[in-house]
Scaffold this active site. Structure first.
Site, PDB file in Angstrom:
ATOM      1  N   SER A  60       0.795  -1.238   0.000  1.00 21.71           N
ATOM      2  CA  SER A  60       0.000   0.000   0.000  1.00 21.71           C
ATOM      3  C   SER A  60       0.823   1.280   0.000  1.00 21.71           C
ATOM      4  O   SER A  60       0.242   2.372  -0.075  1.00 21.71           O
ATOM      5  CB  SER A  60      -0.965   0.003   1.193  1.00 21.71           C
ATOM      6  OG  SER A  60      -2.047  -0.866   0.952  1.00 21.71           O
ATOM      7  N   LYS A  63      -0.006   3.658  -2.774  1.00 17.81           N
ATOM      8  CA  LYS A  63      -1.051   4.692  -2.710  1.00 17.81           C
ATOM      9  C   LYS A  63      -0.476   6.096  -2.563  1.00 17.81           C
ATOM     10  O   LYS A  63      -1.196   7.076  -2.788  1.00 17.81           O
ATOM     11  CB  LYS A  63      -2.019   4.378  -1.570  1.00 17.81           C
ATOM     12  CG  LYS A  63      -2.810   3.087  -1.779  1.00 17.81           C
ATOM     13  CD  LYS A  63      -3.820   2.862  -0.660  1.00 17.81           C
ATOM     14  CE  LYS A  63      -4.662   1.614  -0.910  1.00 17.81           C
ATOM     15  NZ  LYS A  63      -3.961   0.369  -0.570  1.00 17.81           N
ATOM     16  N   SER A 122      -6.065   3.413   4.022  1.00 18.21           N
ATOM     17  CA  SER A 122      -5.408   2.612   2.981  1.00 18.21           C
ATOM     18  C   SER A 122      -6.444   1.845   2.165  1.00 18.21           C
ATOM     19  O   SER A 122      -6.270   0.666   1.830  1.00 18.21           O
ATOM     20  CB  SER A 122      -4.403   1.636   3.606  1.00 18.21           C
ATOM     21  OG  SER A 122      -3.468   1.211   2.655  1.00 18.21           O
ATOM     22  N   LYS A 224       3.304   6.606   4.830  1.00 21.16           N
ATOM     23  CA  LYS A 224       2.397   5.519   4.449  1.00 21.16           C
ATOM     24  C   LYS A 224       2.942   4.175   4.883  1.00 21.16           C
ATOM     25  O   LYS A 224       4.140   3.917   4.797  1.00 21.16           O
ATOM     26  CB  LYS A 224       2.205   5.525   2.925  1.00 21.16           C
ATOM     27  CG  LYS A 224       1.110   4.598   2.431  1.00 21.16           C
ATOM     28  CD  LYS A 224      -0.269   5.155   2.730  1.00 21.16           C
ATOM     29  CE  LYS A 224      -1.370   4.163   2.443  1.00 21.16           C
ATOM     30  NZ  LYS A 224      -1.413   3.042   3.435  1.00 21.16           N
TER      31      LYS A 224
END
Length: 420
Positions: A60, A63, A122, A224
């Protein structure tokens, strides 16, 4: 030709690396992760790294690219945070076991909520919904992701989907994720308003931020997390702390950890690396704004010498670690942010950061003289920064040169002067 700063000694800080090489020597066996890097965003210099170019599943952390593109679209006026869009069948791409906001086809949601869901929760359905809104369809958006990656110099990266679902042709590296983090924080800093949030809820779905360092360090504001079985536990971590420089008061470092064994472990490792980077390196101004670098003789003009000047202050990251022993991250004192080392008797001693030392500059001129008339941008010089006689950074000095040619009468006068 006169070089005014060919060898300048400045009170500064020492490091002993090649350009873009690691400033700190950390024993990789003491870092419980498959790959990692520490990047200074102001200078673009790597402070320390291990396996940083190994292609791995980013999960993720992907992203960040989705958010980067979306925030660029907001900046360009192609989107607004208040815009309400209707979820399409694209949300059905998301499987039941994936992170999501649980969007339903036909449901209305704002761009602002999608960004929060993307970064904090997420949410994979937020990723594909934004992708479709921006590019019309997911494949077109994936192509945009790869274009942006190329533009940022992410040479170890290929994206195959917006959420970061594991696929054979979806990969990146710690180095590239750090480059992406640098672009996000410098070009689209609005991202940090979302990534610093401790939690986010949507339609009674409540989600705590999985970046555990947010709870313990107020200087941390992103970036993140990511996890899949193939990737392990990933984290892109960033913080902003005072630099001590008037020209750049905040100093931002980015740490990327890939392939840790747990969410707690990735947070622990990344935070240690972050604190180590702040404690044992520092940003230093080595060239001041408008500093005179050299003077070049000018031919066929009334202007005799052209001044080569720096157009902006130049900052380098330098090392404050002056011990031949590689750093053992496991022996890093988290409370005091100090490297500990065992002496001959097995007793731990503190390795304190250096305070000052000397650096020097060397100027390589690309031109020996300038001939009028001239009106173009010229790469005039390259300034190399050395510490302990080892090259640590280089800067190109360019200028838009406008030099008018002397009239025939002015040139005649100059000719007579040379005779006498």
């Amino acid at each position: 030709m006169k070089i005014l700063t060919s060898f300048i000694t400045l009170m500064s800080l020492v490091c002993s690396t090649l350009v873009n090489a690691a400033l700190l020597d950390i024993n990789p066996l003491s870092v419980e992760a498959e790959a990692w890097t520490i990047l200074d965003t102001q200078t673009g210099q790597t402070i320390a790294e291990y396996n940083s170019h190994a292609q791995r599943a980013p999960a993720s952390m992907t992203k960040m690219m989705v958010a980067y593109i979306a925030l660029k679209e907001l900046k360009a006026g192609h989107l607004t945070k208040e815009e309400i869009i209707t979820a399409t069948p694209v949300v059905k791409m998301v499987q039941w076991d994936e992170s999501q906001m649980y969007l339903k086809q036909g449901e209305q949601i704002s761009i602002d909520q999608l960004l929060a869901g993307l970064i904090v929760m997420s949410a994979n359905d937020a990723a594909v919904t934004l992708a479709e809104r921006i590019s019309g369809n997911v494949p077109a958006f994936v192509a945009r992701m790869n274009q942006e990656a190329q533009a940022l110099g992410m040479k170890d990266t290929h994206f195959a989907n917006p959420p970061g679902v594991t696929m054979p042709d979806h990969f990146s590296s710690a180095h590239d994720m750090a480059l992406l983090g640098q672009a996000v924080t410098m070009q689209t800093p609005e991202y940090l308003h979302y990534s610093v949030l401790p939690s986010f809820s949507y339609n009674q779905h409540f989600h705590h931020a999985t970046n555990l360092v947010l709870k313990s360090d107020p200087s941390v504001d992103g970036l993140k997390t990511g996890f899949t079985k193939a990737a392990g536990y990933n984290l892109a971590l960033t913080a902003h702390r005072p630099s001590g420089l008037i020209e750049s008061p905040d100093r931002r470092l980015i740490v990327v950890v890939m392939g840790a064994k747990s969410g707690v472990k990735r947070a622990e490792i990344a935070h240690k690396l972050l604190n180590l980077g702040y404690a044992y390196t520092r940003d230093e101004i080595v060239i001041k704004d408008k500093q005179l670098i050299a003077e070049l003789p000018v031919i066929k003009s009334t202007l005799k010498m052209f001044k080569v000047e720096a157009k902006k202050p130049q900052i380098v990251t330098t090392s404050l670690y002056n011990d031949p022993t590689p750093i053992d991250l496991m022996a890093f004192d988290v409370v005091n942010s100090r490297v500990m080392k065992s002496d001959a008797n097995g007793l731990l001693t503190v390795i304190h950061p250096l305070v000052t030392t000397q650096t020097h500059l060397n100027v390589e001129l690309n031109e020996t003289s300038l001939t009028a008339p001239l009106e173009k941008i010229i790469h005039l010089a390259k300034v190399n920064v050395y510490q302990n006689n080892i090259l640590i950074q280089s800067f190109d000095i360019e200028d838009e040169v406008h030099i008018e040619q002397a009239s025939w009468f002015e040139r005649l006068l100059e000719w007579f002067k040379t005779l006498f």
